[in-house]
Design an enzyme around this catalytic site. Structure first.
Site, PDB file in Angstrom:
ATOM      1  N   LYS A 276       1.174  -3.279   4.128  1.00 50.19           N
ATOM      2  CA  LYS A 276      -0.157  -3.753   3.747  1.00 50.19           C
ATOM      3  C   LYS A 276      -0.172  -4.121   2.268  1.00 50.19           C
ATOM      4  O   LYS A 276       0.282  -3.355   1.429  1.00 50.19           O
ATOM      5  CB  LYS A 276      -1.211  -2.672   4.015  1.00 50.19           C
ATOM      6  CG  LYS A 276      -2.628  -3.056   3.573  1.00 50.19           C
ATOM      7  CD  LYS A 276      -3.608  -1.934   3.909  1.00 50.19           C
ATOM      8  CE  LYS A 276      -5.032  -2.293   3.475  1.00 50.19           C
ATOM      9  NZ  LYS A 276      -5.179  -2.290   2.014  1.00 50.19           N
TER      10      LYS A 276
ATOM     11  N   SER B  91       0.833  -1.196   0.000  1.00 47.14           N
ATOM     12  CA  SER B  91       0.000   0.000   0.000  1.00 47.14           C
ATOM     13  C   SER B  91       0.867   1.246   0.000  1.00 47.14           C
ATOM     14  O   SER B  91       1.931   1.282   0.623  1.00 47.14           O
ATOM     15  CB  SER B  91      -0.903  -0.004   1.230  1.00 47.14           C
ATOM     16  OG  SER B  91      -1.525   1.244   1.402  1.00 47.14           O
ATOM     17  N   SER B  92       0.413   2.288  -0.704  1.00 46.18           N
ATOM     18  CA  SER B  92       1.156   3.546  -0.722  1.00 46.18           C
ATOM     19  C   SER B  92       0.942   4.343   0.556  1.00 46.18           C
ATOM     20  O   SER B  92       1.653   5.320   0.817  1.00 46.18           O
ATOM     21  CB  SER B  92       0.727   4.395  -1.930  1.00 46.18           C
ATOM     22  OG  SER B  92      -0.665   4.683  -1.856  1.00 46.18           O
TER      23      SER B  92
END
Length: 234
Positions: free
Chosen positions: A102, A96-97
């Protein structure tokens, strides 16, 4: 399988020779491997494209189920510690960014997006088919573009969902057992043995004391471990 060639000369049979029409259907049969033949009433089929809408709706119905399954996988794979974490999806991106570590469920999300896209195309086709006037299917180009695009997108999406998600996911049995143990969802399985009222009392006690339903049932000597496990199918 009947095919409607829209408002073309071949479709209405007015300005195309019989030889040409026969050649077209012969070519279509060779390409598709189907028994494609002209509609009984070419003029009717020129002004009505609901056969294509029917196909589009079948694709949409398929993706309603696939999108629902994809959403279930997103929920079941949530976590691994802050959610259910019962299913692990193979990572398809670095992460995830926003949240370090994540891994987003990108393939299920992709299926959700495809469903929304196909649903929109289906609505476009409904309006395009309705927009025919008398014997003219004037909106057929919009309809044709939508159905060709839908078939291609749907075919690619089904293949990708299978290969990049379904075939590679794993089930975390320990986490599944832990979540079941901490829940009261299986209380219904105990009702035939203990009765609704007794089970209800046990559930309320388990929730109040922060304990498992198993612990309460065994403590109350309502059944032994073997009976409990047999009823909850462990």
């Amino acid at each position: 399988h009947e095919v409607n060639l829209g408002g073309t000369a071949v479709g209405n049979g007015i300005s195309a020779s019989r030889t040409y029409q026969e050649a077209v259907y012969e070519h279509l049969n060779a390409l598709t491997g189907l028994d494609v033949r002209p509609a009984a009433n070419l003029m009717s089929q020129t002004s009505s494209q609901t056969d294509f809408v029917h196909l589009s709706m079948l694709i949409k119905l398929l993706f309603i189920d696939l999108s629902k399954i994809a959403t279930d996988l997103r929920v079941l794979s949530s976590g691994p510690r802050g959610g259910l974490g019962e299913v692990t999806l193979e990572a398809r991106q670095p992460g995830s960014s926003i949240m370090p570590g994540k891994i987003n469920p990108v393939i299920p999300e992709y299926i959700n997006q495809v469903y929304y896209d196909l649903s929109g195309k289906n609505l476009t086709m409904e309006h395009a088919a309705e927009g025919a006037i008398l014997e003219l299917g004037i909106m057929f180009p919009v309809l044709a573009d939508s159905i060709i695009s839908s078939v291609k997108i749907a075919t690619d999406a089904v293949r990708k969902f299978k290969e990049a998600c379904i075939d590679t996911l794993t089930f975390n049995e320990d986490r599944c057992r832990e979540n079941l143990e901490q829940s009261t969802a299986y209380a219904t399985l105990l009702v035939p043995k203990l009765g609704y009222d007794k089970v209800s009392v046990c559930v309320k006690k388990a929730v109040k004391d922060g304990r498992t339903l198993r612990e309460v049932v065994l403590e109350e000597h309502l059944m032994d471990e073997q009976e409990f496990d047999a009823l909850t199918r462990w």
